[in-house]
Motif scaffolding. Structure first.
Motif, mmCIF file in Angstrom:
data_model
loop_
_atom_site.group_PDB
_atom_site.id
_atom_site.type_symbol
_atom_site.label_atom_id
_atom_site.label_comp_id
_atom_site.label_asym_id
_atom_site.label_seq_id
_atom_site.Cartn_x
_atom_site.Cartn_y
_atom_site.Cartn_z
ATOM 1 N N LEU A 40 15.211 -9.057 13.855
ATOM 2 C CA LEU A 40 14.132 -9.394 12.941
ATOM 3 C C LEU A 40 14.136 -8.385 11.807
ATOM 4 C CD1 LEU A 40 11.200 -10.204 15.426
ATOM 5 C CD2 LEU A 40 12.921 -11.755 14.447
ATOM 6 N N ARG A 41 13.856 -8.847 10.599
ATOM 7 C CA ARG A 41 13.856 -7.953 9.450
ATOM 8 C C ARG A 41 12.632 -8.192 8.602
ATOM 9 N NH1 ARG A 41 18.090 -10.793 5.648
ATOM 10 N NH2 ARG A 41 18.028 -12.881 6.503
ATOM 11 N N GLY A 42 12.177 -7.118 7.999
ATOM 12 C CA GLY A 42 10.975 -7.206 7.197
ATOM 13 C C GLY A 42 11.110 -6.459 5.891
ATOM 14 N N TYR A 43 10.451 -6.990 4.866
ATOM 15 C CA TYR A 43 10.520 -6.398 3.533
ATOM 16 C C TYR A 43 9.118 -6.360 2.924
ATOM 17 C CZ TYR A 43 15.361 -7.903 4.229
ATOM 18 O OH TYR A 43 16.615 -8.130 4.749
ATOM 19 N N GLU A 44 8.685 -5.168 2.547
ATOM 20 C CA GLU A 44 7.521 -5.002 1.677
ATOM 21 C C GLU A 44 8.067 -4.826 0.271
ATOM 22 O OE1 GLU A 44 4.579 -1.983 2.843
ATOM 23 O OE2 GLU A 44 5.494 -2.032 4.839
ATOM 24 N N ILE A 45 7.628 -5.673 -0.668
ATOM 25 C CA ILE A 45 8.353 -5.757 -1.944
ATOM 26 C C ILE A 45 7.620 -5.115 -3.121
ATOM 27 C CG2 ILE A 45 9.690 -7.758 -1.204
ATOM 28 C CD1 ILE A 45 7.823 -9.529 -2.874
ATOM 29 N N GLY A 46 6.703 -4.177 -2.842
ATOM 30 C CA GLY A 46 6.127 -3.392 -3.920
ATOM 31 C C GLY A 46 5.056 -4.127 -4.698
ATOM 32 N N HIS A 47 4.854 -3.682 -5.945
ATOM 33 C CA HIS A 47 3.780 -4.239 -6.770
ATOM 34 C C HIS A 47 4.231 -4.292 -8.220
ATOM 35 C CE1 HIS A 47 2.413 -0.585 -8.981
ATOM 36 N NE2 HIS A 47 2.977 0.039 -7.967
ATOM 37 N N MET A 48 3.399 -4.967 -9.057
ATOM 38 C CA MET A 48 3.697 -5.114 -10.485
ATOM 39 C C MET A 48 2.454 -4.805 -11.316
ATOM 40 S SD MET A 48 6.901 -6.349 -10.436
ATOM 41 C CE MET A 48 7.321 -7.477 -11.753
ATOM 42 N N CYS A 49 1.580 -3.937 -10.795
ATOM 43 C CA CYS A 49 0.340 -3.636 -11.510
ATOM 44 C C CYS A 49 0.405 -2.259 -12.167
ATOM 45 C CB CYS A 49 -0.864 -3.733 -10.569
ATOM 46 S SG CYS A 49 -0.741 -2.770 -9.051
ATOM 47 N N LYS A 50 -0.553 -1.986 -13.039
ATOM 48 C CA LYS A 50 -0.598 -0.734 -13.788
ATOM 49 C C LYS A 50 -1.578 0.196 -13.088
ATOM 50 C CE LYS A 50 -0.728 0.940 -18.556
ATOM 51 N NZ LYS A 50 0.598 1.596 -18.399
ATOM 52 N N VAL A 51 -1.058 1.238 -12.474
ATOM 53 C CA VAL A 51 -1.872 2.038 -11.559
ATOM 54 C C VAL A 51 -2.936 2.864 -12.268
ATOM 55 C CG1 VAL A 51 -0.062 2.121 -9.814
ATOM 56 C CG2 VAL A 51 -0.197 3.937 -11.539
ATOM 57 N N ASP A 52 -2.769 3.122 -13.575
ATOM 58 C CA ASP A 52 -3.774 3.917 -14.281
ATOM 59 C C ASP A 52 -4.815 3.042 -14.977
ATOM 60 O OD1 ASP A 52 -2.188 2.909 -16.275
ATOM 61 O OD2 ASP A 52 -1.798 4.830 -17.268
ATOM 62 N N SER A 53 -4.865 1.758 -14.654
ATOM 63 C CA SER A 53 -5.866 0.872 -15.243
ATOM 64 C C SER A 53 -7.188 0.989 -14.481
ATOM 65 C CB SER A 53 -5.373 -0.580 -15.238
ATOM 66 O OG SER A 53 -5.108 -1.002 -13.917
ATOM 67 N N ASP A 54 -8.235 0.432 -15.054
ATOM 68 C CA ASP A 54 -9.572 0.573 -14.474
ATOM 69 C C ASP A 54 -9.664 0.014 -13.057
ATOM 70 O OD1 ASP A 54 -10.486 1.781 -16.761
ATOM 71 O OD2 ASP A 54 -11.385 -0.041 -17.607
ATOM 72 N N GLY A 55 -8.849 -0.965 -12.746
ATOM 73 C CA GLY A 55 -8.945 -1.597 -11.439
ATOM 74 C C GLY A 55 -8.499 -0.749 -10.277
ATOM 75 N N PHE A 56 -7.855 0.395 -10.554
ATOM 76 C CA PHE A 56 -7.299 1.196 -9.458
ATOM 77 C C PHE A 56 -7.791 2.636 -9.463
ATOM 78 C CE2 PHE A 56 -4.266 -2.130 -10.649
ATOM 79 C CZ PHE A 56 -4.400 -2.913 -9.514
ATOM 80 N N LYS A 57 -8.988 2.846 -10.019
ATOM 81 C CA LYS A 57 -9.568 4.177 -10.046
ATOM 82 C C LYS A 57 -10.268 4.536 -8.734
ATOM 83 C CE LYS A 57 -10.059 4.582 -15.044
ATOM 84 N NZ LYS A 57 -10.986 4.681 -16.200
ATOM 85 N N TYR A 58 -10.220 3.594 -7.769
ATOM 86 C CA TYR A 58 -10.859 3.874 -6.491
ATOM 87 C C TYR A 58 -10.089 4.906 -5.671
ATOM 88 C CZ TYR A 58 -7.480 0.315 -4.943
ATOM 89 O OH TYR A 58 -6.335 -0.418 -4.717
ATOM 90 N N THR A 59 -8.855 5.222 -6.095
ATOM 91 C CA THR A 59 -8.106 6.287 -5.456
ATOM 92 C C THR A 59 -7.378 7.087 -6.524
ATOM 93 O OG1 THR A 59 -6.379 6.823 -3.820
ATOM 94 C CG2 THR A 59 -6.109 4.784 -5.060
#
Length: 265
Positions: free
Chosen positions: A205-224
Motif C-alpha cells: 500500500l502506498r500513500g501520498y500527501e501532496i502539499g498545498h498551493m496557498c499563500k502562507v503569509d495571507s490573512d487566512g493563515f495567521k492562526y499559526t
C-alpha cells in the motif's frame, strides 16, 4: 490496447488565499504536460466567512451583507464569494476541454453547507456544487468530504484526507492504516509518502500527501506563526492497472521539475 493516461493532482488552493505564483506553475505545467486526468483533492475554496471561528465577528458572512438583504438574495451573495473558485475550475476545463476532471471536496469546501444548515435553512437546497462552481456544467465529477475515498485508477483511491498530523507523511499513514487502501490526499498542507508492504499477500500500500498551493503569509493563515507546510502537487502516469506517481516540490523561489523539465514562475 489502452493508451497510457497522464494525471495531475493538487490540493488546498484555499481560494481566496491562493498563491498565484504557485498556481501559475500549476497551469504552466498543465499546458506542457497535457494531462488526460486532473484531480483536485479538496479545499479549493477556503470559505473563511462561513467558518465557525468567524461566527459573531464582523467578517461572518451574514454580518457582511447589507441590512436590507432579502432571503432570496442570499444565494447571489454566496455565489459572489465563490466566484474566484468557480473561475479556477472553469480555467481548468478551458485548458483541458477533453480531460476527465474530478474534485474531492474538502472540509473547507463544505463550510457553506454547515453554515447554511444553522443559519440559512431556507436556501440550503439551492446550495450545490453546480450553483456554487458550475461543476455539473463543466463536466466535473465530485465527492463530498463526508463520502468515502473514491477509487480512481489501479490501486489508487483519492480523498481530501481524514487524519491531520504534525509530521509530513504521518497523516496519510494513519488514513492508510485505517482504510487499508493506497491513497492520494491533501488536507495536511504537507508533502510526504508512506509505504506499507504485506509480504505474504504480495501487496504494497502506498500513500501520498501532496502539499498545498496557498499563500502562507495571507490573512487566512495567521492562526499559526510557524507553518510546517510544503508547497507542491503530483503528476502520474496511468498504464493499464499500474499507476506511477511523481511528487512535485515547489521551491521557495517558485521552481519545480516535472519529467525532467524545469518550470519557473
Amino acid at each position: 490496447m489502452t493508451k497510457d493516461l497522464k494525471w495531475m493532482l493538487s490540493s488546498d488552493q484555499q481560494i481566496p488565499y491562493q498563491d498565484d505564483r504557485a498556481l501559475k506553475l500549476w497551469f504552466d505545467v498543465m499546458a506542457w504536460f497535457k494531462p488526460d486526468v486532473v484531480d483536485y483533492l479538496g479545499d479549493t475554496s477556503d470559505q473563511f466567512c462561513f467558518a465557525r471561528f468567524q461566527e459573531g465577528t464582523t467578517t461572518e458572512f451574514l454580518k457582511t451583507l447589507p441590512s436590507e438583504t432579502k432571503v432570496e438574495e442570499f444565494l447571489t451573495y454566496i455565489q459572489g464569494e465563490e466566484k474566484d473558485t468557480a473561475d479556477f475550475y472553469a480555467k481548468t476545463r478551458e485548458m483541458r476541454p477533453r480531460a476527465e476532471i474530478f474534485s474531492a471536496l474538502g472540509n473547507h469546501d463544505i463550510r457553506v453547507w454547515n453554515y447554511a444548515e444553522k443559519k440559512l435553512p431556507d436556501i440550503i437546497k439551492d446550495i450545490t456544487p453546480e450553483s456554487l462552481w458550475g461543476l455539473d456544467n463543466l463536466g466535473i465529477d465530485y465527492i463530498y468530504y463526508e463520502d468515502k475515498p473514491k477509487h480512481r485508477y489501479g490501486d489508487i483511491f483519492v480523498h481530501h484526507g481524514i487524519a491531520a498530523n504534525a509530521e509530513a507523511g504521518a497523516s496519510v499513514k494513519n488514513d492508510i492504516d485505517k482504510l487499508g487502501v493506497s491513497l492520494i490526499r491533501g488536507h495536511s498542507h504537507r508533502m510526504g509518502t508512506y509505504y506499507r508492504t504485506y509480504e505474504l499477500k504480495n501487496e504494497t500500500l502506498r500513500g501520498y500527501e501532496i502539499g498545498h498551493m496557498c499563500k502562507v503569509d495571507s490573512d487566512g493563515f495567521k492562526y499559526t506563526q510557524i507553518h510546517n507546510w510544503q508547497q507542491g502537487f503530483a503528476v502520474g502516469l496511468i498504464s493499464g492497472d499500474k499507476v506511477h506517481i511523481q511528487m512535485v516540490e515547489i521551491t521557495p523561489d517558485y521552481e519545480c521539475w516535472v519529467a525532467g523539465k524545469k518550470f519557473k514562475a
